[in-house]
Design an enzyme around this catalytic site. Structure first.
Site, PDB file in Angstrom:
ATOM      1  N   TYR A 146       0.833  -1.209   0.000  1.00 11.64           N
ATOM      2  CA  TYR A 146       0.000   0.000   0.000  1.00 11.64           C
ATOM      3  C   TYR A 146       0.866   1.258   0.000  1.00 11.64           C
ATOM      4  O   TYR A 146       0.765   2.101  -0.889  1.00 11.64           O
ATOM      5  CB  TYR A 146      -0.903  -0.020   1.232  1.00 11.64           C
ATOM      6  CG  TYR A 146      -1.896   1.119   1.313  1.00 11.64           C
ATOM      7  CD1 TYR A 146      -2.960   1.196   0.426  1.00 11.64           C
ATOM      8  CD2 TYR A 146      -1.775   2.104   2.294  1.00 11.64           C
ATOM      9  CE1 TYR A 146      -3.881   2.229   0.511  1.00 11.64           C
ATOM     10  CE2 TYR A 146      -2.695   3.131   2.383  1.00 11.64           C
ATOM     11  CZ  TYR A 146      -3.749   3.197   1.494  1.00 11.64           C
ATOM     12  OH  TYR A 146      -4.660   4.218   1.582  1.00 11.64           O
ATOM     13  N   SER A 190     -14.248   1.702  12.580  1.00 11.87           N
ATOM     14  CA  SER A 190     -15.308   0.796  12.141  1.00 11.87           C
ATOM     15  C   SER A 190     -15.253  -0.524  12.912  1.00 11.87           C
ATOM     16  O   SER A 190     -16.291  -1.105  13.247  1.00 11.87           O
ATOM     17  CB  SER A 190     -15.209   0.555  10.634  1.00 11.87           C
ATOM     18  OG  SER A 190     -13.904   0.147  10.292  1.00 11.87           O
ATOM     19  N   ASN A 191     -14.042  -0.968  13.202  1.00 12.34           N
ATOM     20  CA  ASN A 191     -13.889  -2.183  14.002  1.00 12.34           C
ATOM     21  C   ASN A 191     -14.523  -2.029  15.375  1.00 12.34           C
ATOM     22  O   ASN A 191     -15.313  -2.868  15.807  1.00 12.34           O
ATOM     23  CB  ASN A 191     -12.397  -2.456  14.218  1.00 12.34           C
ATOM     24  CG  ASN A 191     -11.984  -3.793  13.631  1.00 12.34           C
ATOM     25  OD1 ASN A 191     -12.737  -4.405  12.883  1.00 12.34           O
ATOM     26  ND2 ASN A 191     -10.788  -4.226  13.970  1.00 12.34           N
TER      27      ASN A 191
END
Lengths: 323, 323
Positions: A146, A190-191
């Site tokens: 990434y 979000s986790n």
């Protein structure tokens, strides 16, 4: 002058918000979204009913079109370590292969916009990070697909600007969160929220003292909209776009936990090469986009995101029950 | 076990020397060289007459083959700033596009060797540079197409090693010089020599105090041969391969000038983002390849290279005269 615009990754979290903004443009003649639905979701654009809009399910690196575009916005890439660490070659292909292919679909004089990342700074030794900071990335490390593919795509675009005068807009986004994140996205906010709403156990990797700068998606997309097409600016990037209030992962976990009575935090082994800190230097952003600021505090942003996730999980539950 | 080997960039400076070494292998069944002759030269392999050898004029990123290979050695890339700064997108395509394509041509369990570069260290703040140094590269700078595409190709390979156990050998080469460098290569040693032999004016960019570690090609290829196939080692890289005697550009220019009476040195404006220093930390190389050392001093190496260039220029002159 009517404009044709291509957005790769337009079914993604940030991409779909940007699509909504693009469709408000009076000068927009045609908007093509290219998405292979790797991490993007059809649901994110299911509400769009605009005759100028079309969706093409395809990879950014092999997509072809009958006509070229006035503006290309290249967002196609997973952004969560969970996803890109699973398919590094595909991540590299989406970013660099995507950019190389898309450049051939741009009209002469057209504009190429690219969402790069604060990950180009790696585990920074300078805080906050100005755009001039060259970064501290391990190009052989587990996050390199990434980080390095974003760096190399930046390289490609700035080189094309240098040798052929290509009109580019490159932003470096810091941690962004908000509605339309995948429930299985795997990043901190979000986790925590999906865990708080399901298992009740929030997993913090390491002691949670690693800091991030949490940008609520509406603020971030405000910045993108202004930089990519609305404002007339001479700076082409890179430009940091983020919220410069630096908050630890543990503080975020505690806040999310406070929204879900009965939930608790569990510490797990640290994630490999998890950066210890991250904070945008916004000096340049304030000059280029006067008045722009990521104003939403994490308390407000997370509450909104929490409510959105709650509705999503309820809807998914109903869909599953009726299926 | 007979081995089929593919070398991209095998008509290049280092590639052609490696081809000579490969053809000495008893276990070599087939050697395919892929080269698009962008910077490589047919002349560099014109002496090869071995039934196991074949040349395919093609790009590394699109080359296809009927059969897969046991070993792939990916060298396809320009290495001189003069060449890669002219065609940055093509440079990126050769390195990363090349690696992505070639991975699909490797037999299961096969070995993938890659020539990375000391340029991954950028303008280093640590000297000498160990492999663990993360580098100081401006990913938006004028050398970024080369530096970042090498970094990103490393990233790809180490990720593939991590997720699928790919057998890789990654070296980081420091400044290499010697016979078979293009006369119009544009890097310091070859530039000085061809200038000394033609115009008599050696151009030094800046004051010449920038240092490099000059590796004579035979020494460097010794290291590659041992690491890529001859020695049985567990380390897969990255591995610095170079000469750790650090010498300024000006000292090299003066030495070359001393070989060509009447020649003189002229200083020009510094090259953009020319690294101020470069020296390999060879601690790891000494462990991995015991006894290997780049022994040839620049005085001896440059004299040999000077003689080779002199013969080349004479031959070219005769060819031109007889054409």
């Amino acid at each position: 002058m009517p404009r044709s615009v291509l957005v790769t990754g337009g079914c993604g979290f940030i991409g779909s918000h940007l699509v909504d903004r693009l469709l408000r443009r009076d000068d927009l003649e045609r908007l093509v979204v290219v998405d292979n639905l790797w991490t993007g979701l059809r649901d994110n654009i299911a509400h769009v009913a605009d005759p100028r809009f079309s969706l093409r399910i395809a990879d950014a690196e092999t997509f072809t079109a009958g006509r070229d575009f006035d503006e290309i916005i290249h967002l196609a890439s997973p952004a969560s370590p969970v996803w890109y660490m699973r398919e590094p070659a595909r991540t590299i292909r989406a970013n660099i292969g995507g950019a190389l292919n898309l450049l051939s679909l741009l009209k002469p004089g057209g504009r190429f916009c690219f969402a790069s990342t604060s990950e180009v700074y790696g585990d920074p030794h300078v805080s906050p990070q100005p755009e001039s900071y060259r970064g501290f990335v391990d190009c052989t490390g587990p996050r390199a697909s990434y980080d390095e593919s974003k760096r190399c795509t930046e390289a490609l675009l700035f080189e094309e600007q240098r040798i052929s005068g290509l009109d580019i807009r490159v932003v470096r986004l810091f941690n962004t969160y908000g509605p339309r994140t995948r429930i299985d996205d795997g990043r901190a906010v979000s986790n925590f929220i999906s865990q708080a709403l399901t298992t009740g156990i929030l997993t913090v990797y390491g002691d949670g003292s690693q800091s991030r700068s949490w940008g609520y998606v509406d603020d971030i997309v405000d910045g993108l909209e202004r930089f990519f097409w609305r404002d007339s600016v001479s700076h082409q990037g890179p430009l940091n776009i983020g919220n410069n209030r630096e908050v630890s992962v543990l503080e975020i976990a505690k806040f999310v936990s406070s929204l879900a009575p009965g939930s608790r935090i569990e510490h797990h082994a640290p994630a490999p090469q998890d950066p210890s800190n991250r904070c945008p230097d916004l000096t340049l952003a304030r000059q280029v986009l006067p008045g722009w600021e990521a104003r939403t505090g994490y308390e407000e942003g997370i509450q909104r995101t929490f409510e959105w996730f709650r509705r999503q999980i309820a809807t998914d539950g109903r869909s599953a029950a009726s299926a």
